[in-house]
Scaffold this active site. Structure first.
Site, PDB file in Angstrom:
ATOM      1  N   ILE A 260      25.568 -42.083 -33.497  1.00  7.13           N
ATOM      2  CA  ILE A 260      25.002 -43.435 -33.422  1.00  7.13           C
ATOM      3  C   ILE A 260      23.798 -43.525 -34.350  1.00  7.13           C
ATOM      4  O   ILE A 260      22.784 -42.879 -34.118  1.00  7.13           O
ATOM      5  CB  ILE A 260      24.527 -43.749 -31.983  1.00  7.13           C
ATOM      6  CG1 ILE A 260      25.658 -43.517 -30.976  1.00  7.13           C
ATOM      7  CG2 ILE A 260      23.996 -45.175 -31.893  1.00  7.13           C
ATOM      8  CD1 ILE A 260      25.197 -43.634 -29.535  1.00  7.13           C
ATOM      9  N   GLY A 261      23.911 -44.335 -35.388  1.00  7.85           N
ATOM     10  CA  GLY A 261      22.830 -44.419 -36.378  1.00  7.85           C
ATOM     11  C   GLY A 261      21.997 -45.673 -36.225  1.00  7.85           C
ATOM     12  O   GLY A 261      22.115 -46.607 -37.021  1.00  7.85           O
TER      13      GLY A 261
ATOM     14  N   GLU B 208      27.496 -49.226 -24.411  1.00  8.26           N
ATOM     15  CA  GLU B 208      26.692 -48.010 -24.423  1.00  8.26           C
ATOM     16  C   GLU B 208      25.945 -47.833 -23.102  1.00  8.26           C
ATOM     17  O   GLU B 208      25.744 -46.725 -22.639  1.00  8.26           O
ATOM     18  CB  GLU B 208      25.703 -48.044 -25.599  1.00  8.26           C
ATOM     19  CG  GLU B 208      24.884 -46.777 -25.683  1.00  8.26           C
ATOM     20  CD  GLU B 208      23.971 -46.717 -26.897  1.00  8.26           C
ATOM     21  OE1 GLU B 208      24.207 -47.469 -27.854  1.00  8.26           O
ATOM     22  OE2 GLU B 208      23.038 -45.900 -26.868  1.00  8.26           O
TER      23      GLU B 208
END
Ligand SMILES: Cc1cc2nc3c(=O)[nH]c(=O)nc-3n(C[C@H](O)[C@H](O)[C@H](O)COP(=O)(O)OP(=O)(O)OC[C@H]3O[C@@H](n4cnc5c(N)ncnc54)[C@H](O)[C@@H]3O)c2cc1C
Lengths: 379, 334
Positions: free
Chosen positions: A130-131, A251
């Site tokens: 996850i960036g 998420e």
């Protein structure tokens, strides 16, 4: 006040059979896991394990069969998730792809992207990172500065991402990047776009960062003129913020937001039998666990119906983080180190340290409570 | 089913909005029986709502009851309607046709709210149920809830019967725990609403206090507790519908623990945000928070129910913990 509702859900009729399969698999596979495995669980990383999980059809369970998915229900998937978490399985190599990257690609990706990525995620062969976070952009994510400039055939990326869990072991990352300057400081949510970034791209450097336990859990990623092809843009250029916040509902919604430390209770329980304070303390924990499970199931049900329960997910994550953080402290207050097996003490020690991350990762407690407060109508 | 439930809950909410205003609550605390409210509750058939239709009731289940009791809590209803409903249900369960009028519910060691107004009393120890018409009541008053709280002087029972196994050995305590948990969940909803309203109107430093992050964080936490209490209660009601009171002991215990904890935390937060005005007799906040505190102790405090859960889990051991938690609402795999 538009109050949040959590209608009760039942697990699906398939649940018992699914659980039996999972328990048999996990009992066998997890026989020799050291305490470090459950202590990290979905922040851990084990490709062999993920491939085995993929073989059994437990990744991408709800996705279309055309891409190799199982077309099963979100609640069946939920059963798989909670069984994995209850024993603290090392699911990190497929967790992010299954939870958010895959669904994002499915929802907004091109047909080519779907065919390229989904089957490999499903087989447990492609791990996603996850960036989002950057050195100067944590909670204030929209202030991020890593930028992608248009060049022929693609984009040229420069900047830095940080805290990227397991990136040094992953294959791809979904990165939120600035593709246009914010028109003014108040409109920083504009001009962001999401990209599929190959973590082996040239110009991309991954530097592992040790966490306080001493594990190489997360990373700093430096982009130095990294080329990302046009075909790797996800969704619409400039629409990254909306896309990423919808992704956050996935998420934040899962059982991993309250179950992180439950394996410690399971592990320690038998050794608490001689402790007079144990029944009450354990009873309080279980009362909470059972209630959070119903809340979490309720959110899963909303996702199943196609809703985006972002606020409900924030509330359950916040309440769940409180529980999973309190658990190791409660157990610590009950164990007698002189009479407790080293295995239990080791897991307790590890979870005492790792628990600090629960109310940080995926949005801090304060940010979640800010979301809930706005929902309550406080400005 | 759930349509009927929603309709009834709406009816009760409406009745109490009209009839359970702060003046009525205060008068009740001073010893004036809210006759009009009780009469309307009777006219709606509420006291016998849990009694099977064949015995003159409406035949609602425990899940419906929990939803109705939560509505009673939302308004801090100053009548022991929930107790009377539970008492009638237990009598009916043991084959005793419940009398009309207020029936008191006897719980071990507890004084009974408005016992003096009750023509009858139901006791349900050890899997039996008994109907009494107390010869007298020793009158008292709740320290925290301030309502009349009386102890019965008993003669011989008018009727006795065995409860079916699904009620278990302490049916009255379980029903009482569900009732008190539900009322706490309801009252918490109200005090949260009151406090959000107050935070949006009370100004300090030139802005509503609800604009301060410290206040927002407290109320967000409170909202989490309110939601947890509501879910725990709904889960307990559903479990009792499916498995009877005894089969729902875990869920009822969990609801009493979670609602009790939520009650403590919630009351603490709403008072902190209201500050001095909320500490006054004039302000209605305490009409709810004092009841929350009292209901926490009704039918056993959190400690008692937590121990029941913990004792059972410790006896079963770690290997069963997760399986036991997940199997409760699932048919075992073939
Ligand atoms: C174990 C772990 C794994 C992670 N993995 C990833 C990952 O894979 N990918 C990724 O992108 N990120 C990841 N993160 C980063 C995580 O998302 C951030 O830590 C988080 O968003 C907070 O940002 P920050 O650490 O910069 O803290 P800051 O935003 O600087 O916050 C510091 C403190 O200030 C508080 N604060 C900040 N703003 C406000 C406000 N407006 N109101 C009230 N309080 C405020 C915060 O709540 C916090 O207490 C991970 C973090 C951890 C701990």
């Amino acid at each position: 006040m538009p109050s949040l509702q959590f209608p009760l859900r039942d697990t699906p009729a398939e649940a018992p059979a699914l659980r039996a399969e999972l328990r048999a698999f996990l009992a066998e596979t997890g026989r020799d896991w050291p305490p470090m495995v459950p202590a990290y669980s979905w922040m851990g990383f084990d490709r062999d394990f993920s491939r085995e999980v993929g073989k059994r059809g437990w990744i991408g369970m709800t996705w279309p069969k055309a891409y190799g998915g199982g077309e099963r229900t979100a609640l069946e998937r939920y059963v798989v998730l909670e069984e994995m978490l209850a024993v603290g399985a090392p699911v990190g190599a497929h967790w992010i792809g299954d939870r958010q990257s895959g669904p994002l690609i499915l929802r907004l990706g091109t047909e080519e992207q779907r065919r390229e990525f989904l089957p490999r995620i499903i087989r447990g062969e492609m791990a996603f990172a996850i960036g989002l976070s950057e050195p100067d952009s944590g909670s204030d994510l929209a202030s991020l500065r890593t930028k992608a400039e248009k060049v022929p055939g693609g984009w040229k990326v420069n900047g830095r991402k940080v805290w990227t869990s397991s990136a040094h072991r992953c294959d791809f990352m979904i990165a939120l990047l600035r593709t246009a300057p914010a028109p003014d400081p108040k409109a920083k949510h504009q001009g962001l776009s999401q990209f599929l970034v190959d973590l082996r791209s040239s110009g991309l450097t991954i530097r592992p960062i040790l966490d306080l336990v001493g594990q190489d859990g997360f990373n700093e990623i430096t982009f130095d003129d990294v080329f990302v092809p046009d075909a790797m843009l996800v969704g619409q250029e400039g629409n990254g913020w909306e896309q990423a916040t919808a992704e956050l509902a996935f998420e934040r919604a899962g059982p991993e937001r309250y179950l992180s430390s439950l394996p410690l209770l399971t592990e320690a329980l038998n050794d608490l039998r001689a402790e007079p304070a144990a029944p009450e303390a354990v009873g309080r924990l279980l009362a909470r666990a059972a209630t959070l499970r119903q809340m979490s199931l309720s959110v899963a049900g909303m996702l199943q119906e196609g809703h985006t329960p972002a606020r409900e997910a924030a509330l359950v994550k916040d309440a769940g983080n409180d529980f999973e953080q309190a658990l190791p402290e409660t157990i610590r207050g009950l164990v007698d180190p002189a009479r407790t097996p080293p295995q239990v003490l080791e897991m307790l020690g590890l979870m005492t340290m790792v628990a600090r991350s629960y109310s940080l990762r995926g949005g801090t407690r304060e940010i979640l409570r800010g979301i809930i407060a706005r929902q309550l109508g406080l400005r | 089913m759930s349509d009927i439930r929603d309709m009834l809950v709406e009816q009760v909410d409406r009745l109490l909005s009209d009839r359970a205003d702060p003046a009525t609550l205060r008068a009740a605390e001073a010893g004036t029986w809210p006759e009009a409210l009780w009469a309307e509750a009777e006219a709606l058939g509420l006291p016998l709502a849990l009694v099977p239709e064949g015995m003159g009731g409406t035949g609602l289940g425990w899940g419906d009851a929990a939803a109705l009791w939560q509505a009673l809590g939302r308004h801090a209803a100053p009548i022991p309607l929930g107790e009377s409903m539970a008492a009638a249900a237990l009598l009916a369960g043991a084959g005793i046709t419940p009398p009309t009028g207020l029936i008191a519910l006897g719980l071990p060691g507890e004084a009974i709210a408005w016992g003096r107004r009750a023509g009858h009393l139901a006791l349900a120890p050890g899997g039996e149920a008994a109907l009494h018409a107390p010869t007298d009541w020793q009158q008292g008053r709740g320290l925290i809830a301030r309502e009349p709280a009386d102890r019965p002087v008993l003669g011989a029972p008018l009727a006795e019967g065995r409860l079916p196994g699904a009620y278990g050995p302490d049916a009255a305590l379980l029903a009482g725990a569900l009732l008190n948990a539900a009322r706490i969940a309801g009252a918490l909803e109200t005090v949260l609403l009151m406090t959000v309203d107050y935070a949006n109107t009370r100004k300090q430093f030139g802005r509503p206090i609800g604009g301060f992050q410290a206040v927002q964080q407290l109320l967000a936490r409170c909202a989490g507790e309110v939601a947890a209490a509501g879910v725990a209660v709904a889960n307990a009601g559903r479990a009792a519908d499916r498995r009877g009171l005894a089969g729902a002991e875990f869920e009822i215990a969990a609801a009493k623990v979670v609602a009790g904890e939520a009650g403590g935390t919630g009351a603490e937060i709403v008072h902190q945000v209201h500050a001095a005005i909320g500490f006054t007799d004039d302000h209605p906040l305490h009409l709810f928070t004092r009841r929350i505190w009292a209901w926490r102790d009704g039918a056993g405090p959190e400690r008692l129910w937590a121990r029941r859960i913990g004792d059972a889990a410790l006896a079963r051991g770690g290997a069963h913990l997760w399986a036991d938690l997940t199997s409760r609402d699932e048919e075992p795999a073939a």
